[in-house]
Enzyme design. Structure first.
Site, PDB file in Angstrom:
ATOM      1  N   ASP A 112       0.863  -0.984   0.076  1.00  0.00           N
ATOM      2  CA  ASP A 112       0.004  -0.102  -0.109  1.00  0.00           C
ATOM      3  C   ASP A 112       0.686   1.132   0.026  1.00  0.00           C
ATOM      4  OD1 ASP A 112      -1.706   2.188   0.444  1.00  0.00           O
ATOM      5  OD2 ASP A 112      -2.418   1.269   2.497  1.00  0.00           O
ATOM      6  N   LYS A 119       3.367  11.198  -3.505  1.00  0.00           N
ATOM      7  CA  LYS A 119       2.109  10.433  -4.034  1.00  0.00           C
ATOM      8  C   LYS A 119       1.201  11.474  -4.981  1.00  0.00           C
ATOM      9  CE  LYS A 119      -1.498   7.128  -3.525  1.00  0.00           C
ATOM     10  NZ  LYS A 119      -2.034   5.936  -2.595  1.00  0.00           N
ATOM     11  N   GLU A 137      -7.116   0.544  -4.737  1.00  0.00           N
ATOM     12  CA  GLU A 137      -7.261   0.699  -3.074  1.00  0.00           C
ATOM     13  C   GLU A 137      -8.550   0.072  -2.788  1.00  0.00           C
ATOM     14  OE1 GLU A 137      -5.809   4.349  -2.108  1.00  0.00           O
ATOM     15  OE2 GLU A 137      -3.787   4.067  -2.971  1.00  0.00           O
ATOM     16  N   ASP A 146     -12.829   5.622   2.288  1.00  0.00           N
ATOM     17  CA  ASP A 146     -11.376   5.796   2.575  1.00  0.00           C
ATOM     18  C   ASP A 146     -11.021   7.154   2.801  1.00  0.00           C
ATOM     19  OD1 ASP A 146      -8.611   5.757   2.790  1.00  0.00           O
ATOM     20  OD2 ASP A 146      -8.269   4.583   0.816  1.00  0.00           O
TER      21      ASP A 146
END
Ligand code: ADP
Ligand code: MG
Length: 628
Positions: free
Chosen positions: A25, A87, A185, A207
């Protein structure tokens, strides 16, 4: 929609030969690595017992890059060399970074349109920084498993576009990792809970991480996951809760909001600890150093925390509504909700989500680890450790992919929400007689005009044999692989000349870009349809005029003087209206020209037949008749 199956590699593995595989992850705030050992899926810890690896890298001139917790210690003192949240920069161009970069304390340079971070260790691309994080996770996994990894599954947000996915893959390659697959994800989270073994139904994955919020609606059907909708807020997460608490602390402590960068960072970190403590406690005491050994001392209660964070938690429900609306669903259709991301530990978040969806969300698996665990289960499978089991995971294309055609119009080849992997082909033809090359322009978006879509790539097909306009058959094939990467090829059908391109666009799309493009497409649907009709009519006018001029050139001797006058008048009229904006007028002018040239066309046909009977080539006859 027919579902495409993904064939799983590694089915032929010898029994009992366990291959080392891991799920990663690669998070904005924290990253994790997990693996399946003796049937148990677990995240791997470092020597100090930490499972989370902060996605932070510290660069200096003297030593090798420092990754994780030790790197975070430099954040306050040397922010420019302590790279966090990289990211957000993956697969982005300089222009995007100018926008995002304002919130980040780094200095950027422009390397051929791609941004690089200026650090003490030199200029680094976001891909290189990500590779350093992956390298640390690889080392952790190999140390702990005692061998080299055969391959990994890396998770990415469902809305990541081609460029962002490709950048993630590049980072893995740079770190010496073999990517078995990039996995969305939310899909990974659903897999971690074994929902893929469940009854068919629709699931929501909520999330809330450190910097971003994502909601995904997945449909499980015949053992296959499909992403029905995604929405989110790329600038809403735990960090924003921390910021709200920091502001409150500064207010209480009478610290001006012009406080130094260093003090702000320090307060932010104090706020974060306070927030996390309040997940278990009802009250937390806070101390802020003010310099000269002085401190501000205060208390934050849960009730006060709720007052500060409620508006932000409420804000996550907007994308939830939007995703449901996009998928044409209501909360009643949602079978189960899965919680992902460190911020969903907060009891307040769980309460709001329960109230909204009207069901108890899944929280049993640590929300920090759930994505890595799902990725590890997939990696184990893809590495061939479970030859009897079959799992199919499907994702969709967030925005339509297409080709530019005459009149700057977009011909959609792969419609939005098509499940991937997918392949679609369509035939195109030449516009002009004797045309030997074709310029192909690959675009992404929902609008009808190229200028309203996003340009992905351009390439050319050369070596088309000269033919009359419209006779060539050029097959353009779009192939999107399981990781969402696009390959476009063009092939002329008679000669087989071929040209292709892999799309590695330098500019990414954020989820908010995607959302904006969809909204615009809806808003302009009627207008776009009219523009399309106009452009098509304009192109048709050009084609008709070109063809007629060529015919007159070839067979002008078949015309009477009166006909020439009539045709020229009609031609002149069409020419004068062809670039105008009235579709109807152009259509009428084309019809008019068609009427005055009808006799001429049939005479040409007769003449062609006579020529053919006189021993001329049959091919020429065919071409001529098509021409007329
Ligand atoms: P990302 O997916 O962005 O990498 P994570 O899922 O790791 O982020 O979530 C990080 C966020 O979770 C941080 O904002 C952190 O403060 C928050 N968090 C972690 N543990 C807790 C907790 N016990 N209570 C509240 N928030 C928490
Ligand atoms: Mg996350």
């Amino acid at each position: 929609m027919s579902l495409l199956q993904i064939s799983e590699p590694g089915q032929a593995t010898a029994p009992h030969q366990h291959r080392l595989a891991a799920g990663i992850d690669l998070g904005t705030t924290n990253s994790l690595v997990a693996t399946v050992r003796s049937g148990i899926t677990e995240t791997l810890a470092d020597e100090d017992g930490h499972h989370l690896l902060p996605s932070v890298v510290y660069y200096s001139q003297a030593q090798a890059p420092v990754v994780g917790y030790p790197a975070t210690e430099h954040a306050a003192t040397d922010p420019q060399n302590t790279i966090a949240s990289v990211k957000r920069l993956m697969g982005r161009g300089v222009a995007d970074v100018q926008h995002i970069g304002k919130e980040l304390p780094y200095d950027f340079t422009d390397k051929d349109g791609m941004p690089e971070l200026k650090t003490a260790a030199g200029n680094l691309s976001p891909v290189q920084v990500s590779a350093d994080i992956l390298l640390a996770l690889k080392k952790r996994a190999e140390d702990s498993l005692g061998g080299e990894l055969t391959g990994v599954v890396i998770t990415v947000p469902a809305y990541f576009d081609d460029a962002q996915r490709q950048a993630t893959k590049d980072a893995a390659t740079l770190a010496g990792l073999k990517v078995l697959r990039l996995l969305n994800e939310p899909t990974a989270a659903a897999v971690a809970y074994g929902l893929d073994k469940n009854a068919e139904g629709i699931y929501a994955i909520y999330d809330l991480g450190g910097g971003t919020f994502d909601i995904s609606i997945l449909r499980l059907q015949r053992g296959v996951f499909e992403v029905m909708a995604t929405a989110g807020d790329s600038a809403l997460g735990g960090d924003d809760l921390d910021r709200a608490i920091s502001l409150w602390i500064m207010q209480q402590a009478n610290i001006a909001d012009t406080a130094s960068r260093q003090l702000s960072r320090q307060i932010q970190s104090i706020a974060r600890t306070a927030k996390e403590t309040l997940t278990l406690e009802d009250c937390v005491s806070i101390a802020v150093p003010l310099g000269d050994g002085k401190h501000w001392q205060g208390e934050l209660s849960r009730a006060q925390l709720h007052e500060l964070v409620d508006p932000l938690i409420q804000k996550t429900l907007l994308p939830c509504r939007r995703a449901l609306r996009d998928a044409n669903l209501t909360t009643a259709d949602i079978k189960e909700v899965v919680m992902v991301g460190g911020s969903t530990r907060m009891p307040r978040v769980r309460d709001k989500v329960r109230d909204f969806f009207g069901c108890e969300p899944h929280v049993d698996i640590d929300p920090d680890k759930v994505v890595a665990i799902g990725a590890a289960i997939q990696a184990d499978l893809l590495a061939g450790n479970k030859p009897d089991e079959e799992m199919l995971l499907l994702d969709v294309i967030p925005l339509s992919l297409g080709i530019e055609t005459m009149g700057s119009l977009v011909e959609k080849i792969v419609p939005r929400n098509t499940t991937i992997p997918t392949g679609r082909a369509q035939d195109f033809t030449t516009f002009k007689d004797g045309q030997t090359a074709m310029a192909l322009h690959v675009v992404q978006g929902e609008r009808d005009l190229v200028s309203d879509c996003r340009s992905l790539a351009r390439f050319e097909l050369r070596g088309i044999p000269p033919m009359v306009a419209g006779a060539a058959r050029i097959r353009v094939t779009f192939q999107v692989d399981a990781d969402g990467l696009l390959n476009v090829s063009a092939e002329e059908q008679t000669t087989g000349v071929r040209s292709e391109i892999s799309v590695k666009p330098s500019y990414g799309l954020s989820d908010s870009d995607i959302e904006r493009m969809l909204l615009e497409a809806n808003a302009h649907a009627g207008e776009d349809a009219q523009t399309r009709m106009l452009r098509e009519q304009q192109v048709e006018a050009d084609r008709v005029m070109d063809a007629l001029k060529a015919a007159i050139q070839a067979d002008g001797n078949l015309l009477t003087e009166a006909e020439v006058v009539n045709i020229e008048a009609a031609l002149l009229h069409l020419n004068s209206v062809a670039q105008g904006t009235d579709t109807q007028t152009i259509r009428q002018a084309i019809e008019q020209l068609d009427i005055v040239t009808r006799d001429f066309a049939s005479r040409r046909m007769d003449s062609a037949i006579r020529k053919a009977m006189a021993g001329r080539g049959v091919n020429e006859f065919m071409e001529d008749s098509e021409h007329a």
